[in-house]
Scaffold this motif. Structure first.
Motif, PDB file in Angstrom:
ATOM      1  N   ARG A   9      -5.901  84.791  23.219  1.00 10.64           N
ATOM      2  CA  ARG A   9      -7.221  85.065  23.749  1.00 10.64           C
ATOM      3  C   ARG A   9      -8.210  83.991  23.298  1.00 10.64           C
ATOM      4  N   LEU A  10      -8.068  83.606  22.048  1.00  9.18           N
ATOM      5  CA  LEU A  10      -8.953  82.585  21.509  1.00  9.18           C
ATOM      6  C   LEU A  10      -8.858  81.301  22.331  1.00  9.18           C
ATOM      7  N   ARG A  11      -7.632  80.899  22.611  1.00 11.86           N
ATOM      8  CA  ARG A  11      -7.426  79.662  23.368  1.00 11.86           C
ATOM      9  C   ARG A  11      -8.023  79.764  24.756  1.00 11.86           C
ATOM     10  N   LEU A  12      -7.800  80.904  25.399  1.00  9.59           N
ATOM     11  CA  LEU A  12      -8.324  81.088  26.745  1.00  9.59           C
ATOM     12  C   LEU A  12      -9.850  81.025  26.735  1.00  9.59           C
ATOM     13  N   LEU A  13     -10.457  81.696  25.754  1.00 11.71           N
ATOM     14  CA  LEU A  13     -11.915  81.733  25.738  1.00 11.71           C
ATOM     15  C   LEU A  13     -12.509  80.370  25.391  1.00 11.71           C
ATOM     16  N   VAL A  14     -11.853  79.671  24.482  1.00 10.55           N
ATOM     17  CA  VAL A  14     -12.328  78.326  24.154  1.00 10.55           C
ATOM     18  C   VAL A  14     -12.263  77.442  25.396  1.00 10.55           C
ATOM     19  N   CYS A  15     -11.158  77.557  26.136  1.00 14.25           N
ATOM     20  CA  CYS A  15     -11.003  76.751  27.342  1.00 14.25           C
ATOM     21  C   CYS A  15     -12.020  77.151  28.412  1.00 14.25           C
ATOM     22  N   LEU A  16     -12.237  78.432  28.577  1.00 15.34           N
ATOM     23  CA  LEU A  16     -13.217  78.891  29.570  1.00 15.34           C
ATOM     24  C   LEU A  16     -14.621  78.420  29.203  1.00 15.34           C
TER      25      LEU A  16
ATOM     26  N   ARG B 246      -8.719  72.578  35.420  1.00 11.35           N
ATOM     27  CA  ARG B 246      -9.130  72.196  34.060  1.00 11.35           C
ATOM     28  C   ARG B 246      -8.648  73.212  33.042  1.00 11.35           C
ATOM     29  N   LEU B 247      -8.661  74.469  33.467  1.00 15.72           N
ATOM     30  CA  LEU B 247      -8.219  75.530  32.572  1.00 15.72           C
ATOM     31  C   LEU B 247      -6.739  75.362  32.220  1.00 15.72           C
ATOM     32  N   LYS B 248      -5.950  75.080  33.238  1.00 18.47           N
ATOM     33  CA  LYS B 248      -4.521  74.922  33.019  1.00 18.47           C
ATOM     34  C   LYS B 248      -4.252  73.726  32.104  1.00 18.47           C
ATOM     35  N   ASP B 249      -4.993  72.684  32.360  1.00 24.08           N
ATOM     36  CA  ASP B 249      -4.873  71.479  31.547  1.00 24.08           C
ATOM     37  C   ASP B 249      -5.205  71.797  30.090  1.00 24.08           C
ATOM     38  N   CYS B 250      -6.307  72.489  29.904  1.00 27.87           N
ATOM     39  CA  CYS B 250      -6.786  72.835  28.558  1.00 27.87           C
ATOM     40  C   CYS B 250      -5.780  73.745  27.851  1.00 27.87           C
ATOM     41  N   LEU B 251      -5.282  74.750  28.541  1.00 23.81           N
ATOM     42  CA  LEU B 251      -4.326  75.678  27.918  1.00 23.81           C
ATOM     43  C   LEU B 251      -3.008  74.975  27.623  1.00 23.81           C
ATOM     44  N   GLY B 252      -2.638  74.063  28.533  1.00 30.83           N
ATOM     45  CA  GLY B 252      -1.385  73.342  28.366  1.00 30.83           C
ATOM     46  C   GLY B 252      -1.383  72.433  27.155  1.00 30.83           C
ATOM     47  N   HIS B 253      -2.595  71.940  26.819  1.00 30.86           N
ATOM     48  CA  HIS B 253      -2.669  71.029  25.683  1.00 30.86           C
ATOM     49  C   HIS B 253      -3.166  71.706  24.425  1.00 30.86           C
TER      50      HIS B 253
END
Lengths: 228, 191
Positions: free
Chosen positions: B131-138, B183-190
């Motif tokens: 969740r943290l990663r998702l929210l940071v990316c969002l 961008r979200l996918k990119d961010c989560l992927g990295h």
């Protein structure tokens, strides 16, 4: 061969289908692709699970017991004895026993979903037959910690154990309470149970064998959690 | 205490996974365990999306019947059990809204609330990495992109409805979502 532009389009389509943005012919086409192309289907599923942590922000709410009864009937499971009776019997016994009757006031502070909006809070009080001893309990759902006020020290070697009783009527131990009060961390599995409408109860139990699967005695205090 | 709470979280996850496996083998007690562990969370999701208690309970019934039927297809190596269940509940609730044509019944205040639903990353529970990663990316996205994604996901609004709601041309909303999701996918992927 799939070129980069086409791949990007399919990626966008998968995201759009997962978000539920598509309508009509576009949606039908994407759904067909899901069936015929496992890679695409996995991409859609990937988006759904990637985004699902967003749903964690929604506060848990206990459904009524009819939901499980209907599910059980639909899957052909054996019917269960209606469990709320257990709670009723237990609670009625407690009120009649008058052993260490007391009043328990519960202050449950639920984490605000919208930081700027009002802060939901719960308070409730249940009077016993004797002079009221009021116990205040606050709950921080963010960290899953109950703060319990101090109570009179019991003289018989038994200690106060705190229980939560959700709508299914089955008491679950939240742990022993120190008589001087203090923090009780709540197991993450139990946290959804600490919600408006559930009952908190205190029984006197042997601390050596705690926590217990079920209370051995009638509660000395009960109070309902409700939000204000 | 953090370690203890982490241990009990993974214990809890293991408990849920084994309950799902039990349900997959046709044991109703397994489904009952899944229900006990997750019904409050899934009901919260259904209730928010349906905005009607009775309908949300009907949807929740369907969700657990679906879980019963699909339990065998759950793969713990690909998704966390809670995410898997939450996705089923969310999709069922959104389907109900679609069938009811009730999008317009959502009051504007509810939209505003939804947009604010995700707390800032620094207020999250410790250890909740997904969740943290998702929210940071969002949070890293322009607000109109993350807002459109959140509204679409949490309410199942279509492009047209998002465009109407935000009084923005359809093409603009599409490009917010598409750029945001890339961008979200990119961010989560990295991440």
């Amino acid at each position: 061969m799939v070129d980069a532009a086409e791949e990007q389009d399919r990626g966008a389509l998968a995201a759009e289908l997962a978000l539920g943005l598509l309508e009509g012919a576009e949606r039908a086409q994407a759904l067909r692709l899901c069936l015929s192309d496992p890679v695409f289907a996995r991409e859609v599923e990937g988006w759904t699970t990637r985004l699902s942590p967003l749903l964690d922000a929604l506060p848990p709410v206990l459904p009524s017991s009819r939901v499980w009864h209907t599910v059980a009937a639909r899957i052909g499971a054996a019917p269960e004895a209606p469990s709320p009776n257990r709670l009723h019997a237990w609670r009625a016994g407690a009120l009649m026993s008058g052993a260490i009757a007391a009043a328990l006031a519960l202050f449950v502070v639920l984490r605000p979903v919208e930081p700027t909006a009002r802060m939901p809070m719960a308070v409730s009080q249940l009077k016993g037959t004797n002079e009221a001893q009021v116990l205040a309990i606050s709950y921080d759902p963010h960290n899953g910690i109950l703060q319990v006020g101090s109570q009179a020290e019991p003289g018989d070697g038994k200690h106060a154990e705190l229980w939560v009783i959700p709508q299914d009527g089955v008491p679950r131990s939240l742990g022993m309470m120190a008589h001087q009060g203090g923090a009780i961390p709540v197991d993450p599995a139990m946290r959804p149970l600490i919600a408006a409408g559930a009952t908190l109860a205190v029984t006197m139990e042997d601390p050596a064998t705690a926590p217990h699967a079920a209370p051995s005695s009638l509660p000395v205090m009960t109070g309902k959690i409700s939000m204000i | 205490m953090q370690e203890a709470s982490f241990a009990s979280r993974s214990e809890n996850r293991a408990l849920l996974v084994s309950a799902i496996h039990l349900a997959a083998s046709g044991d109703a007690a397994g489904l009952r365990n899944v229900y006990d562990l997750t019904s409050a969370k899934l009901f919260g999701i259904c209730l928010r999306i349906c905005a009607d208690r009775e309908a949300a309970e009907d949807v929740l019934q369907d969700v657990y019947v679906k879980v019963w039927r699909r339990a065998a297809s759950f793969d713990a190596s690909r998704a966390s059990p809670v995410s898997w269940l939450a996705a089923i509940a969310r999709n069922a609730a959104v389907d109900w809204r679609r069938a009811e044509h009730r999008h317009d019944a959502i009051p504007d205040e509810a939209m505003a609330e939804i947009a604010d639903d995700a707390p800032l990353a620094d207020t999250l529970m410790e250890g909740d990495e997904e969740r943290l990663r998702l929210l940071v990316c969002l949070e890293g996205l322009p607000s109109e992109q993350s807002g459109a994604i959140r509204s679409a996901f949490l309410q199942g609004l279509t492009y047209q409805q998002l465009a109407d709601r935000s009084d923005t041309p359809l093409g603009t909303v599409k490009s917010w979502i598409r750029r945001g999701m890339l961008r979200l996918k990119d961010c989560l992927g990295h991440g």
